[in-house]
Write a protein that holds these residues in place. Structure first.
Motif, PDB file in Angstrom:
ATOM      1  N   GLY A   1       0.815  -1.205   0.000  1.00 27.97           N
ATOM      2  CA  GLY A   1       0.000   0.000   0.000  1.00 27.97           C
ATOM      3  C   GLY A   1       0.852   1.259   0.000  1.00 27.97           C
ATOM      4  O   GLY A   1       0.577   2.229  -0.724  1.00 27.97           O
ATOM      5  N   LEU A   2       1.920   1.268   0.826  1.00 30.42           N
ATOM      6  CA  LEU A   2       2.839   2.407   0.833  1.00 30.42           C
ATOM      7  C   LEU A   2       3.507   2.564  -0.529  1.00 30.42           C
ATOM      8  O   LEU A   2       3.708   3.692  -1.016  1.00 30.42           O
ATOM      9  N   GLY A   3       3.853   1.427  -1.143  1.00 29.39           N
ATOM     10  CA  GLY A   3       4.481   1.483  -2.460  1.00 29.39           C
ATOM     11  C   GLY A   3       3.559   2.041  -3.527  1.00 29.39           C
ATOM     12  O   GLY A   3       3.973   2.870  -4.360  1.00 29.39           O
ATOM     13  N   TYR A   4       2.302   1.621  -3.519  1.00 31.89           N
ATOM     14  CA  TYR A   4       1.350   2.117  -4.510  1.00 31.89           C
ATOM     15  C   TYR A   4       1.113   3.612  -4.337  1.00 31.89           C
ATOM     16  O   TYR A   4       1.007   4.358  -5.317  1.00 31.89           O
TER      17      TYR A   4
ATOM     18  N   GLU B   1      -1.212 -14.820  -4.748  1.00 32.34           N
ATOM     19  CA  GLU B   1      -0.243 -14.799  -5.848  1.00 32.34           C
ATOM     20  C   GLU B   1      -0.512 -13.630  -6.793  1.00 32.34           C
ATOM     21  O   GLU B   1       0.424 -13.037  -7.341  1.00 32.34           O
ATOM     22  N   GLU B   2      -1.783 -13.292  -6.976  1.00 29.76           N
ATOM     23  CA  GLU B   2      -2.110 -12.146  -7.824  1.00 29.76           C
ATOM     24  C   GLU B   2      -1.629 -10.846  -7.191  1.00 29.76           C
ATOM     25  O   GLU B   2      -1.084  -9.972  -7.870  1.00 29.76           O
ATOM     26  N   THR B   3      -1.802 -10.710  -5.875  1.00 29.04           N
ATOM     27  CA  THR B   3      -1.310  -9.502  -5.219  1.00 29.04           C
ATOM     28  C   THR B   3       0.219  -9.427  -5.292  1.00 29.04           C
ATOM     29  O   THR B   3       0.784  -8.335  -5.433  1.00 29.04           O
ATOM     30  N   ARG B   4       0.868 -10.573  -5.215  1.00 25.55           N
ATOM     31  CA  ARG B   4       2.334 -10.591  -5.360  1.00 25.55           C
ATOM     32  C   ARG B   4       2.745 -10.136  -6.754  1.00 25.55           C
ATOM     33  O   ARG B   4       3.667  -9.319  -6.905  1.00 25.55           O
ATOM     34  N   LEU B   5       2.070 -10.638  -7.766  1.00 28.49           N
ATOM     35  CA  LEU B   5       2.410 -10.279  -9.135  1.00 28.49           C
ATOM     36  C   LEU B   5       2.162  -8.798  -9.401  1.00 28.49           C
ATOM     37  O   LEU B   5       2.941  -8.143 -10.098  1.00 28.49           O
ATOM     38  N   CYS B   6       1.088  -8.269  -8.840  1.00 27.35           N
ATOM     39  CA  CYS B   6       0.803  -6.839  -8.997  1.00 27.35           C
ATOM     40  C   CYS B   6       1.901  -5.995  -8.375  1.00 27.35           C
ATOM     41  O   CYS B   6       2.362  -5.011  -8.970  1.00 27.35           O
ATOM     42  N   ALA B   7       2.319  -6.374  -7.167  1.00 31.10           N
ATOM     43  CA  ALA B   7       3.386  -5.625  -6.499  1.00 31.10           C
ATOM     44  C   ALA B   7       4.693  -5.732  -7.268  1.00 31.10           C
ATOM     45  O   ALA B   7       5.453  -4.757  -7.380  1.00 31.10           O
ATOM     46  N   LEU B   8       4.965  -6.906  -7.804  1.00 26.17           N
ATOM     47  CA  LEU B   8       6.183  -7.108  -8.584  1.00 26.17           C
ATOM     48  C   LEU B   8       6.177  -6.231  -9.830  1.00 26.17           C
ATOM     49  O   LEU B   8       7.183  -5.576 -10.158  1.00 26.17           O
ATOM     50  N   TYR B   9       5.060  -6.208 -10.527  1.00 23.05           N
ATOM     51  CA  TYR B   9       4.938  -5.380 -11.732  1.00 23.05           C
ATOM     52  C   TYR B   9       5.174  -3.908 -11.403  1.00 23.05           C
ATOM     53  O   TYR B   9       5.900  -3.199 -12.108  1.00 23.05           O
ATOM     54  N   GLN B  10       4.575  -3.438 -10.314  1.00 20.33           N
ATOM     55  CA  GLN B  10       4.733  -2.041  -9.943  1.00 20.33           C
ATOM     56  C   GLN B  10       6.156  -1.724  -9.490  1.00 20.33           C
ATOM     57  O   GLN B  10       6.665  -0.635  -9.748  1.00 20.33           O
ATOM     58  N   ARG B  11       6.816  -2.677  -8.806  1.00 14.39           N
ATOM     59  CA  ARG B  11       8.205  -2.445  -8.406  1.00 14.39           C
ATOM     60  C   ARG B  11       9.119  -2.335  -9.613  1.00 14.39           C
ATOM     61  O   ARG B  11      10.009  -1.478  -9.672  1.00 14.39           O
ATOM     62  N   ILE B  12       8.883  -3.189 -10.611  1.00 21.01           N
ATOM     63  CA  ILE B  12       9.677  -3.111 -11.839  1.00 21.01           C
ATOM     64  C   ILE B  12       9.402  -1.799 -12.553  1.00 21.01           C
ATOM     65  O   ILE B  12      10.316  -1.159 -13.090  1.00 21.01           O
ATOM     66  N   GLU B  13       8.148  -1.367 -12.554  1.00 27.95           N
ATOM     67  CA  GLU B  13       7.796  -0.087 -13.169  1.00 27.95           C
ATOM     68  C   GLU B  13       8.560   1.054 -12.498  1.00 27.95           C
ATOM     69  O   GLU B  13       9.087   1.950 -13.160  1.00 27.95           O
ATOM     70  N   ALA B  14       8.626   1.023 -11.159  1.00 28.00           N
ATOM     71  CA  ALA B  14       9.369   2.056 -10.442  1.00 28.00           C
ATOM     72  C   ALA B  14      10.846   2.025 -10.814  1.00 28.00           C
ATOM     73  O   ALA B  14      11.473   3.075 -11.021  1.00 28.00           O
ATOM     74  N   ASP B  15      11.412   0.813 -10.908  1.00 32.08           N
ATOM     75  CA  ASP B  15      12.822   0.697 -11.279  1.00 32.08           C
ATOM     76  C   ASP B  15      13.064   1.211 -12.695  1.00 32.08           C
ATOM     77  O   ASP B  15      14.098   1.842 -12.970  1.00 32.08           O
TER      78      ASP B  15
ATOM     79  N   ALA C   1       9.919   1.779  -5.145  1.00 31.41           N
ATOM     80  CA  ALA C   1      10.785   0.616  -5.348  1.00 31.41           C
ATOM     81  C   ALA C   1      11.227   0.038  -4.011  1.00 31.41           C
ATOM     82  O   ALA C   1      11.285  -1.190  -3.837  1.00 31.41           O
ATOM     83  N   ARG C   2      11.496   0.905  -3.033  1.00 27.69           N
ATOM     84  CA  ARG C   2      11.947   0.441  -1.722  1.00 27.69           C
ATOM     85  C   ARG C   2      10.839  -0.293  -0.980  1.00 27.69           C
ATOM     86  O   ARG C   2      11.029  -1.414  -0.500  1.00 27.69           O
ATOM     87  N   TYR C   3       9.658   0.333  -0.883  1.00 25.71           N
ATOM     88  CA  TYR C   3       8.563  -0.288  -0.149  1.00 25.71           C
ATOM     89  C   TYR C   3       8.123  -1.600  -0.789  1.00 25.71           C
ATOM     90  O   TYR C   3       7.928  -2.617  -0.106  1.00 25.71           O
ATOM     91  N   LEU C   4       7.954  -1.583  -2.100  1.00 26.03           N
ATOM     92  CA  LEU C   4       7.492  -2.794  -2.782  1.00 26.03           C
ATOM     93  C   LEU C   4       8.550  -3.891  -2.711  1.00 26.03           C
ATOM     94  O   LEU C   4       8.215  -5.073  -2.548  1.00 26.03           O
ATOM     95  N   GLY C   5       9.815  -3.508  -2.811  1.00 26.97           N
ATOM     96  CA  GLY C   5      10.884  -4.496  -2.691  1.00 26.97           C
ATOM     97  C   GLY C   5      10.903  -5.138  -1.317  1.00 26.97           C
ATOM     98  O   GLY C   5      11.090  -6.355  -1.179  1.00 26.97           O
ATOM     99  N   GLU C   6      10.700  -4.318  -0.258  1.00 26.97           N
ATOM    100  CA  GLU C   6      10.663  -4.869   1.096  1.00 26.97           C
ATOM    101  C   GLU C   6       9.472  -5.812   1.270  1.00 26.97           C
ATOM    102  O   GLU C   6       9.585  -6.854   1.925  1.00 26.97           O
TER     103      GLU C   6
END
Length: 286
Positions: free
Chosen positions: A124-127, A171-185, A139-144
């Protein structure tokens, strides 16, 4: 009580494990742990254990599994130094932890750690950081949050209908967070650092358009234009053969932009939504 579900199931009371070895009691504990501090209806537990055709003894057998779990919880409480009722001082009993509630059962967390709750907090903090264009923070929040995962959710539990749905949701929430972390990177210009990770991800998720778009963009920004176009062609073949679909309009636009440009330019793919099937659109990078 500390609860881990983002990998093998782990439930600890006062630091001591509460883990039945038999498959059905483990299912019961897994469902209660996933819904910690909330009542899980008897019908949901029965369906998880026996499907649509439970035996006549289902409720009685479920009560037996609850008793077995309470025995494990009671043993953990004793090892943790809690006084049993009637011994004086502050008391705690297994029934205070695994509560019989109207219509079902409730596992009390008592403010203990929960990896899924912490993941949801960090995601949530990452989004919110992404919305504020704080890409380093995102990237930091989602990575953590993603680092809390140690494998597939409930990896060591034999799941039934209810737990299957929960695992897919997680697993869907994990994939969403992963996608957003990559987007931030990508927004931070870390395209070369992402190439290895994205190579693995597009092999695992052969028809995931968002991840393929990110891989194309990372390759393109790294000066590997031909490889970026090859990724598009492989995705197209997979979509047609497995789903009978062509790539989205947005992915076709990304391919066209790469085809028309001889040198990498600062382009980015911004998510229109958090779901794994969300479409992307091509926008200028800030």
């Amino acid at each position: 009580m500390d609860i881990d579900v983002l990998g093998p199931l782990g439930v600890r009371v006062d630091g001591f494990a509460v883990m039945p070895t038999a498959p059905k009691p483990r299912k019961v504990l897994a469902l209660l742990a996933l819904h910690v501090d909330r009542v899980v209806p008897v019908g949901v537990l029965v369906e998880e254990l026996w499907g649509e055709r439970p035996p006549r003894s289902a409720r009685t057998t479920l009560q037996t599994y609850i008793l077995q779990l309470r025995e494990l919880i009671g043993a953990a409480l004793e090892r943790g130094g809690h006084a049993a009722p009637g011994e004086g001082g502050s008391s705690a009993s297994a029934k205070d932890v695994l509560v019989t509630a109207p219509g079902g059962y409730l596992l009390r967390g008592d403010g203990g750690a929960s990896d899924v709750r912490e993941f949801e907090r960090l995601a949530g903090l990452g989004y919110r950081a992404m919305d504020a264009e704080d890409f380093a923070g995102a990237a930091r929040y989602l990575g953590e949050g993603l680092a809390l995962w140690s494998g597939t959710a409930l990896a060591d539990v034999t799941t039934g209908t209810q737990l299957d749905m929960e695992v897919r949701r997680l697993e869907e929430t994990r994939l969403c967070a992963l996608y957003q972390r990559i987007e931030a990177d990508l927004r931070l210009g870390r395209h070369r650092e992402l190439l290895g990770e994205l190579t693995v991800l597009v092999s695992r998720y052969r028809t995931h358009e968002n991840l393929h778009g990110q891989f194309m963009l990372a390759l393109y920004r790294s000066g590997r234009r031909g490889e970026a176009l090859s990724v598009y062609q492989r995705l197209r073949q997979s979509l047609i053969s497995e789903l009978g679909l062509e790539p989205s309009v947005e992915l076709r636009r990304l391919q066209a932009a790469i085809l028309k440009t001889s040198e990498p330019t600062p382009l980015s793919v911004r998510s229109e939504g958090l779901a794994g099937g969300a479409r992307d659109r091509l926008v200028p990078a800030s």
